[in-house]
Design an enzyme around this catalytic site. Sequence first.
Site, PDB file in Angstrom:
ATOM      1  N   ARG A   1      12.836  29.226 -41.613  1.00 14.65           N
ATOM      2  CA  ARG A   1      13.588  27.672 -41.543  1.00 14.65           C
ATOM      3  C   ARG A   1      13.826  27.134 -42.852  1.00 14.65           C
ATOM      4  O   ARG A   1      14.693  26.135 -42.976  1.00 14.65           O
ATOM      5  CB  ARG A   1      12.060  26.500 -41.018  1.00 14.65           C
TER       6      ARG A   1
ATOM      7  N   ARG B   1       3.462  36.259 -33.090  1.00 15.70           N
ATOM      8  CA  ARG B   1       2.914  36.158 -31.914  1.00 15.70           C
ATOM      9  C   ARG B   1       3.124  36.451 -29.983  1.00 15.70           C
ATOM     10  O   ARG B   1       4.451  36.978 -30.502  1.00 15.70           O
ATOM     11  CB  ARG B   1       2.609  34.302 -31.725  1.00 15.70           C
TER      12      ARG B   1
ATOM     13  N   GLU C   1      -0.491  39.012 -23.641  1.00 12.37           N
ATOM     14  CA  GLU C   1      -1.949  39.470 -23.838  1.00 12.37           C
ATOM     15  C   GLU C   1      -3.177  38.568 -23.724  1.00 12.37           C
ATOM     16  O   GLU C   1      -3.207  37.809 -22.686  1.00 12.37           O
ATOM     17  CB  GLU C   1      -2.065  39.822 -25.291  1.00 12.37           C
TER      18      GLU C   1
ATOM     19  N   HIS D   1      -3.374  43.747 -31.090  1.00  8.45           N
ATOM     20  CA  HIS D   1      -3.405  42.332 -32.371  1.00  8.45           C
ATOM     21  C   HIS D   1      -5.065  42.256 -32.838  1.00  8.45           C
ATOM     22  O   HIS D   1      -5.204  41.522 -32.913  1.00  8.45           O
ATOM     23  CB  HIS D   1      -3.964  41.231 -30.354  1.00  8.45           C
TER      24      HIS D   1
HETATM   25  C1  GLV Z   1      -4.132  36.471 -35.221  1.00  2.67           C
HETATM   26  O1  GLV Z   1      -3.111  36.299 -35.078  1.00  2.67           O
HETATM   27  C2  GLV Z   1      -3.943  34.971 -36.309  1.00  2.67           C
HETATM   28  O2  GLV Z   1      -3.505  33.979 -35.601  1.00  2.67           O
HETATM   29  O3  GLV Z   1      -5.269  35.306 -37.124  1.00  2.67           O
END
Ligand code: GLV
Length: 325
Positions: free
Chosen positions: A179, A240, A269, A287
Site C-alpha cells: 500500500r 490469510r 479453513e 496454518h
Molecule cells: C497467524 O496467522 C497470525 O496472524 O499470527
Amino acid sequence: MIKPRILMARAVFPEVVAKLEQVAEVEINPDDRVWSQAELIERLQGKQGVFTTGSDRIDAAVLQACPDLRICANMAVGYNNFDLAAMTAAKVVATNTPDVLTETTADLGFALIMATARRMAESEHFLRAGLWTKWSYDMFAGSDIHGSTLGILGMGRIGQAIARRGALGFGMQVIYHNRSRLEPAIEQEMRARYVSKDDLLAQADHLILVLPYSAQSHHAIGAAELARMKPSATLVNIARGGIVDDAALALALKNRTIAAAGLDVFEGEPSVHPGLLEVPNVVLTPHIGSASIPARKAMAHLAADNLLAFFSGQPLPTALNPDPR
Ligand code: GLV
C-alpha cells in the site's frame, strides 16, 4: 479486592494460564473446542477479559451481548477475527502479538517457497507410494530459488524478513508491492525494488503473499492475476485465506497457468477447497506459519501480558485501538 474474570477461548500453554490465574479468575476451554458464537457469548457473561485466537470472532453482536467485556487479547498478529471498529465504538480494547513471530513466520514462508519450487511434497508422495524405481534426468525437476526474482505482495515486518532472506541468503532480486512504499534506506538494506502490482505479477519467479486480510485484499489474487503470472512461477500464501481465490487457483494449477503453489492458509479453513487436494503441484500446510515452540510461547505470553497490563493499570504492550481506561 475482586479479581477480574478472564475467559480462555482456546487451550494454551498451562504456564500461561497459571500466570493469569495469579491475578484473575480464569475459565478455560478444557476440550479446546472452537465454540459457536452462541457458546462464546454464553461463556463470556460476567467476563471482563478474553484470550482469543484467530478462530474466535469478536464482532458487534458478541460485544452487544457481553456488556462486561473490556479487553480482547488475540494470540495472533493478524486480527481479522476482530471487528476493530465495533470494538473501538464499544470501548473494548483489542491487542495482538506482533514482532515475536516475525522471523519464525518468515522461515515458514521461505520453507514453502523452497518446497514448492523444488516439488518436495509431490516427490515425497511419489517415494512413499513406492513409485521410485529408477533415477531419471528430469525427475521432479523444478525451478531455481537462488538468483531468481522474488516478488513480495505486502511489505510489513514479515515481508521484510522474507526479503532479507531472499536477497542476502539466496542472491534473489527482490521486487515488492505494498500500500505504501518503504523508506529508501530500508529498500536499500534489503535490496528490494518497488513495482506496480501488475509488474510484480508479471516479473516474479516466486510470488509470496504477506498482506493482511481485509475487504480490500479479498481475492487480491484471482483468475485474472494468476493469468498475468509466468507459467513457470510459483505462488505462496502465508497471509490469510480469502486473499487468494482458491477455486481459481485450483483451476490454474490444474491447467498449469502457473507451475505450483505453497499454501499455509485457506478460504474457510480448516476446510480446504477440494480442487486443491486433487492437484499434485501444491504444497499444503495447516496454518503453521508461527508454529515454532519459542514463537508460540512468546505469542501466548504477549497476549497474556496485555491482559495483565490492562487489569493492573499498566500501559498495554501491543494495543490495536485507543485505550479507554
Ligand atoms: C497467524 O496467522 C497470525 O496472524 O499470527
